[in-house]
Design a protein around this motif. Structure first.
Motif, PDB file in Angstrom:
ATOM      1  N   GLY A  41     -24.034 -26.217  40.584  1.00 46.11           N
ATOM      2  CA  GLY A  41     -22.494 -26.413  40.778  1.00 46.11           C
ATOM      3  C   GLY A  41     -22.181 -25.377  39.374  1.00 46.11           C
ATOM      4  O   GLY A  41     -22.879 -26.012  38.214  1.00 46.11           O
ATOM      5  N   TYR A  42     -20.687 -25.087  39.737  1.00 46.16           N
ATOM      6  CA  TYR A  42     -20.420 -23.953  38.886  1.00 46.16           C
ATOM      7  C   TYR A  42     -19.237 -24.798  38.716  1.00 46.16           C
ATOM      8  O   TYR A  42     -18.114 -25.286  39.013  1.00 46.16           O
ATOM      9  N   ASP A  43     -19.010 -24.800  36.689  1.00 45.60           N
ATOM     10  CA  ASP A  43     -17.801 -26.173  36.223  1.00 45.60           C
ATOM     11  C   ASP A  43     -16.632 -24.762  36.644  1.00 45.60           C
ATOM     12  O   ASP A  43     -16.541 -24.133  35.208  1.00 45.60           O
ATOM     13  N   PHE A  44     -15.118 -25.472  36.606  1.00 48.47           N
ATOM     14  CA  PHE A  44     -14.409 -25.244  36.873  1.00 48.47           C
ATOM     15  C   PHE A  44     -13.406 -26.183  35.792  1.00 48.47           C
ATOM     16  O   PHE A  44     -13.487 -27.186  35.885  1.00 48.47           O
ATOM     17  N   VAL A  45     -12.371 -25.488  34.570  1.00 49.09           N
ATOM     18  CA  VAL A  45     -11.476 -26.232  33.784  1.00 49.09           C
ATOM     19  C   VAL A  45     -10.350 -26.548  34.312  1.00 49.09           C
ATOM     20  O   VAL A  45      -9.841 -24.866  34.913  1.00 49.09           O
ATOM     21  N   SER A  46      -9.545 -27.556  33.535  1.00 50.23           N
ATOM     22  CA  SER A  46      -8.088 -27.307  33.790  1.00 50.23           C
ATOM     23  C   SER A  46      -7.899 -26.485  33.100  1.00 50.23           C
ATOM     24  O   SER A  46      -7.684 -26.483  31.490  1.00 50.23           O
ATOM     25  N   PRO A  47      -6.683 -25.247  33.892  1.00 51.63           N
ATOM     26  CA  PRO A  47      -5.836 -24.577  32.645  1.00 51.63           C
ATOM     27  C   PRO A  47      -4.551 -25.321  32.666  1.00 51.63           C
ATOM     28  O   PRO A  47      -4.031 -24.942  31.296  1.00 51.63           O
ATOM     29  N   THR A  48      -4.870 -26.621  32.715  1.00 53.24           N
ATOM     30  CA  THR A  48      -3.237 -27.710  32.084  1.00 53.24           C
ATOM     31  C   THR A  48      -3.583 -29.019  32.039  1.00 53.24           C
ATOM     32  O   THR A  48      -3.885 -29.528  31.616  1.00 53.24           O
ATOM     33  N   GLU A  49      -2.688 -29.480  30.932  1.00 48.54           N
ATOM     34  CA  GLU A  49      -3.159 -31.133  30.916  1.00 48.54           C
ATOM     35  C   GLU A  49      -2.073 -31.976  31.760  1.00 48.54           C
ATOM     36  O   GLU A  49      -0.905 -31.086  32.301  1.00 48.54           O
ATOM     37  N   VAL A  50      -3.220 -32.613  33.160  1.00 53.01           N
ATOM     38  CA  VAL A  50      -2.317 -33.435  33.590  1.00 53.01           C
ATOM     39  C   VAL A  50      -2.654 -34.976  33.492  1.00 53.01           C
ATOM     40  O   VAL A  50      -3.651 -35.181  33.312  1.00 53.01           O
ATOM     41  N   THR A  51      -1.587 -35.425  34.157  1.00 48.97           N
ATOM     42  CA  THR A  51      -1.911 -37.130  33.854  1.00 48.97           C
ATOM     43  C   THR A  51      -1.887 -37.321  35.514  1.00 48.97           C
ATOM     44  O   THR A  51      -0.318 -37.028  36.168  1.00 48.97           O
ATOM     45  N   ILE A  52      -2.916 -37.830  36.414  1.00 49.03           N
ATOM     46  CA  ILE A  52      -2.679 -38.253  37.872  1.00 49.03           C
ATOM     47  C   ILE A  52      -1.939 -39.614  37.596  1.00 49.03           C
ATOM     48  O   ILE A  52      -2.831 -39.939  37.116  1.00 49.03           O
ATOM     49  N   PRO A  53      -1.031 -40.014  37.851  1.00 45.39           N
ATOM     50  CA  PRO A  53      -0.788 -41.294  38.140  1.00 45.39           C
ATOM     51  C   PRO A  53      -1.651 -42.235  38.979  1.00 45.39           C
ATOM     52  O   PRO A  53      -2.385 -42.003  40.209  1.00 45.39           O
ATOM     53  N   ALA A  54      -1.565 -43.439  38.315  1.00 44.28           N
ATOM     54  CA  ALA A  54      -2.416 -44.697  39.172  1.00 44.28           C
ATOM     55  C   ALA A  54      -1.423 -44.653  41.137  1.00 44.28           C
ATOM     56  O   ALA A  54      -0.665 -44.320  41.309  1.00 44.28           O
TER      57      ALA A  54
END
Length: 159
Positions: A41-54
């Motif tokens: 696998g080729y790893d992708f990084v998140s370009p922003t901080e995200v909060t995934i709600p419950a």
């Protein structure tokens, strides 16, 4: 055997997809890469901080596109650690990036929608590796008659 090349989408496409979110400059987003010589696998990084709600989901535009040889597909999966630690999964279970997607109207911008089935929010930090892509060959059936060219972006081949 090299069958693909990662590049970045244009500044305009990246800005449109990100909206008003605080984000990493496109020039600072690393191209996906494998962690070890044996990694598939080729790893992708998140370009922003995200909060995934419950119980919710979040779409993460990566700023990345993949040009690949015909007969290949890029399959996207959440990184194993996110699945084990937080039960995160892709909303469509597996992302399928077709070989002609790189030339779609959205420049083949790879976007990943993560779903959080837990009762508490999960935070993915800016710059964190959150998903991985694996290139796989595919075949076609003898009676295949798909000759149309892609025109749209994500989800555009649905009827």
């Amino acid at each position: 055997m090299s069958i693909a090349k990662f590049t970045k989408v244009s500044e305009a496409q990246y800005a449109e997809a990100m909206g008003d979110r605080e984000r990493m400059p496109l020039s600072e987003i690393p191209l996906p890469r494998r962690a070890t010589a044996g990694s598939a696998g080729y790893d992708f990084v998140s370009p922003t901080e995200v909060t995934i709600p419950a119980g919710g989901s979040v779409l993460i535009p990566t700023g990345i596109r993949a040009e690949m040889e015909p007969g290949w597909v890029l399959m996207l999966f959440p990184r194993s650690s996110l699945g084990f630690k937080h039960a995160l999964r892709l909303s469509n279970t597996v992302g399928v990036i077709d070989s002609d997607y790189a030339f779609a109207k959205n420049e083949g911008h790879i976007m990943v929608k993560l779903r959080n089935p837990l009762d508490e929010p999960v935070v993915i930090s800016r710059g964190e590796r959150f998903c991985q892509g694996v290139f796989l060959p595919y075949g076609t059936a003898e009676e295949d008659e798909a000759f149309a060219a892609r025109t749209g972006g994500m989800g555009s081949t649905g009827k």
